[in-house]
Design an enzyme around this catalytic site. Structure first.
Site, short mmCIF file in Angstrom:
data_model
loop_
_atom_site.label_atom_id
_atom_site.label_comp_id
_atom_site.label_asym_id
_atom_site.label_seq_id
_atom_site.Cartn_x
_atom_site.Cartn_y
_atom_site.Cartn_z
N GLU A 1 -6.60 -7.81 -1.79
CA GLU A 1 -7.13 -8.53 -0.25
C GLU A 1 -8.68 -7.96 0.09
O GLU A 1 -9.13 -6.74 -0.60
CB GLU A 1 -6.51 -7.34 1.23
CG GLU A 1 -5.01 -7.52 0.90
CD GLU A 1 -4.76 -6.15 2.15
OE1 GLU A 1 -4.68 -5.89 2.79
OE2 GLU A 1 -2.75 -6.15 1.52
N GLU B 1 0.81 -1.29 0.28
CA GLU B 1 -0.37 0.03 -0.23
C GLU B 1 0.91 1.65 -0.06
O GLU B 1 0.59 2.28 0.67
CB GLU B 1 -0.77 0.16 1.12
CG GLU B 1 -2.29 -0.82 0.76
CD GLU B 1 -3.45 -1.12 1.99
OE1 GLU B 1 -3.16 -0.34 3.02
OE2 GLU B 1 -4.41 -1.97 1.73
C1 GLA Z 1 -4.12 -3.15 4.48
C2 GLA Z 1 -2.94 -3.26 4.45
C3 GLA Z 1 -2.68 -4.60 5.24
C4 GLA Z 1 -3.59 -5.01 6.63
C5 GLA Z 1 -4.95 -5.39 6.30
C6 GLA Z 1 -5.89 -4.98 7.22
O1 GLA Z 1 -4.48 -3.16 3.63
O2 GLA Z 1 -2.03 -3.62 3.40
O3 GLA Z 1 -2.17 -5.53 5.80
O4 GLA Z 1 -3.46 -3.51 7.91
O5 GLA Z 1 -5.05 -3.88 5.43
O6 GLA Z 1 -7.46 -4.67 6.41
#
Ligand code: GLA
Ligand code: ZN
Length: 659
Positions: A306, A149
């Site tokens: 995710e 991210e």
């Molecule tokens: C983000 C991060 C993950 C985790 C999620 C939790 O997307 O990339 O490492 O922290 O949030 O929702």
């Protein structure tokens, strides 16, 4: 990769369980049962991979990758740069980020490094290459997940100097820069590059050109860091494939600029299912819109990297997904172009900030838990649906979402400083098109709009010369353009366009802007249809632009205030095409009407009857997905859809599946 199949899996953090081998063995067994065929490994493993400077310990990871591979589970291998070891920050404080307030952060959390620091780059490169050397040739490693991210900015001296260098490259001379920023304003003429500083709460906040360029620079800096990591791996693994996981409506970076350098687009989807005061249809639409945006970045299938198998733990209130919503949400991603449905996280961690975040395997470790069962069901469905993997989407309509334009518009003090509601405006158009099963892509001003039949420009404040030409050619060639208020206002350094506006389009639109009036929250302005009998009244809100028509035909007129009679919506014919101009923000019903008409004119839709409230369609390849986002049974396309159920219809063969 290459064969038609969906990836199914998620973030796996074995580094948190190395002292419990029985758990790691259980993971393999459970993954097979959940039909997991990929995991993301190593995102936050740096301190385990390099416990001491220059001393790597990769054996534990090798063991896990081998065991996964033996079970047919592939690996999306991450570089660990998103979270650094404590020893690194302690020894080299320059790697720590400096805030806009010029205060250097302490060690802690994650994502808190400077993107410029030569030491940080050197250390990241070294650990990345250690991974590449050891695992680059491993047949189980199918993707490299660079960092995590990407986002944020650093205002340290190293970054300030890099910013100045970048400006020098962009403008060549201070004269040009001063002109582009209108620096004569408030006596800002810069006489030396070293006088330029990034924006600060206790410093610069008034020079819009500077603020805009700083945002561009942050994208460039982050992209440069990404390329450094990618190249570190690629040098040793020439055939490696790369992705970065992107975020919902995140505009800290211009994602369009990342797309060409990525092999796979991926993003993290955390919808606020079951939120009080908002329908699940609306929430599904918000995710759908992002899926469409991420598909559009390369015009290729993407990965949903995710998503939570039950609840998140960072939203104001964390709701669990109701029974069936895991399937709904996974298939929604697929319907919009995802080739992977992945979760954060495989196994719920025991301690620290994410210990209550949803996971496929919870603290109880059981396989009869609801998240586990529903994950396994989705895995099974994805196997059955494998012929859909890789399918592309038709090019029908494009919404112009230009990040730089949004930055400039929102950075400007103007007609409404309590919020312009950019995404609300976009959603009005998107929702109406989506409900009619029109496939929507997103493009920016670098994009190619020639293949579309319909182009929508919601609040395209910054209109570049070259994109203006593209819009003109598009309409002249027979395209249909919908353009709203607050478009064609400024150029690419946020200097206001001189002369008539919307810039460069007054003949295409058949009108010119006279004024724009800001509206308070809740304030409306009544508008009436010009001819269509029985057409309902409409109400303008947020911003009300006043225009004077030349050739355009008003469709709606304002019916109140001193500009009563001015067009609130108008159509104009130009070349072989036409334009719709919307002078204000109407209620959703207005857009349903408008786009129902346009969709019927322009596209051959498989949806003949409007779908019931809560039911959403999407087309991908030969398939039409019709999804029931409600907890009640619904009827659509001659089928009974269970609560949160999905109908998948093959438009060629007529085959129907219901999940
Ligand atoms: C983000 C991060 C993950 C985790 C999620 C939790 O997307 O990339 O490492 O922290 O949030 O929702
Ligand atoms: Zn820095």
């Amino acid at each position: 990769m290459g064969e038609r199949r969906f990836y199914h899996g998620g973030d796996y953090n074995p580094e948190q369980w190395l002292k419990m081998p029985e758990i790691l063995n259980k993971d393999l067994e459970l993954m097979e049962k959940a039909r997991v065929n990929i995991v993301t490994l190593g995102v936050f493993s740096w301190s385990m991979l390099e416990p001491e400077e220059g001393k790597y310990d990769l054996d534990w990871l090798a063991d896990i990758i081998d065991k996964l591979y033996a079970r047919g589970i592939s690996v999306d291998l991450a570089t660990p740069s998103a979270a650094k070891p404590a020893w690194l920050a302690q020894k080299y404080p320059e790697v720590l980020r400096v805030g806009a307030n010029r205060v250097r952060e302490k060690y802690g959390n994650r994502h808190s490094h400077c993107y410029t620091s030569p030491v940080y780059r050197e250390k990241v490169r070294a650990v990345d290459q250690a991974l590449a050397r050891r695992f680059g040739a491993h047949p189980g490693v199918v993707m490299w997940h660079i960092s995590n991210e990407l986002g944020g900015e650093c205002h340290c001296e190293l970054c300030q100097n890099a910013f100045r260098e970048w400006l020098r490259g962009r403008y060549g001379s201070l004269d040009k820069l001063n002109e582009a920023w209108n620096s004569a304003f408030w006596s800002h003429i810069y006489s030396d590059w070293s006088q330029i500083e990034s924006p600060a709460p206790h410093g610069e906040g008034a020079m819009h050109g500077l603020i805009l360029d700083w945002k561009r620079f942050v994208t460039q800096r982050t992209l440069d860091f990404y390329r450094m990591e990618r190249d570190a791996v690629r040098e040793l693994v020439p055939g490696a494939k790369f992705t970065v996981n992107m975020m919902y409506r995140f505009d800290g970076l211009d994602y369009y600029k990342f797309a060409p350098g990525l092999d796979m687009i991926s993003w993290d989807d955390y919808p606020t299912w079951h939120k009080a005061g908002e329908s699940d249809e609306e929430i599904a639409l918000k995710s759908s819109m992002m899926h469409d945006f991420f598909y559009s970045l390369k015009g290729q299938p993407f990965w949903m990297m995710e998503s939570s198998p039950s609840m998140t733990n960072w939203q104001p209130v964390s709701k669990v997904k109701k029974p069936g919503v895991q399937m709904l949400s996974g298939l929604n991603a697929v319907a919009h172009g995802a080739d992977a449905v992945m979760y954060f996280q495989w196994r719920q961690s025991r301690g620290a900030v994410e210990k209550f975040h949803g996971a496929v395997v919870g603290h109880d470790g059981r396989e009869d838990s609801r998240p586990f069962r529903e994950t396994a069901e989705l895995g099974k469905a994805l196997e059955a649906l494998s012929p859909i993997a890789g399918a592309l989407r038709a090019k029908e309509a494009a919404i112009v979402y230009d990040v730089e334009s949004k930055w400039a518009m929102e950075g400007a003090q103007g007609p409404r400083n309590i919020g312009l509601g950019y995404w609300d405006e976009v959603m009005l158009h998107y929702r109406a098109l989506q409900k009619r099963a029109v496939t929507v892509d997103f493009v920016n001003e670098d994009g190619d709009i020639s293949g579309y039949k319909l182009v929508v420009c919601p609040m395209l404040y910054m209109l570049r010369e070259d994109f203006c030409e593209k819009l003109r050619a598009f309409v002249a060639g027979g395209g249909t353009l919908v353009l709203t208020y607050w478009s064609g206002v400024a150029d690419e350094t946020d200097l206001c366009r001189l002369g008539d506006t919307p810039y460069g389009l007054t003949d295409v639109l058949g009108l010119r802007r006279l004024e724009i009036d800001g509206m308070y929250d809740g304030e409306t302005r009544r508008c009436v249809p010009v001819s269509a009998e029985n057409a309902p009244e409409a109400f303008g809100r947020v911003l009300c632009e006043v225009a004077e028509v030349s050739t355009a035909k008003p469709l709606y007129k304002y019916a109140e205030d001193y500009f009563k009679g001015a067009p609130a919506a108008a159509v104009n014919f130009f070349g072989n095409g036409r334009t719709y101009y919307l002078a204000t923000r109407f209620e959703p019903g207005f857009y349903s009407e408008l786009y129902a008409k346009l969709a019927a004119d322009l596209f051959d839709s498989p949806i003949k009857q409007p779908l019931p409230e809560g039911v959403l369609p999407a087309k991908r390849g030969d398939w039409l997905f019709v999804q029931n986002t409600t907890g009640e049974e619904a009827e659509a396309m001659d089928a009974k859809l269970p609560p949160y159920g999905t109908l998948i219809l093959n438009l060629k063969t007529g085959e129907r599946l219901i999940y």
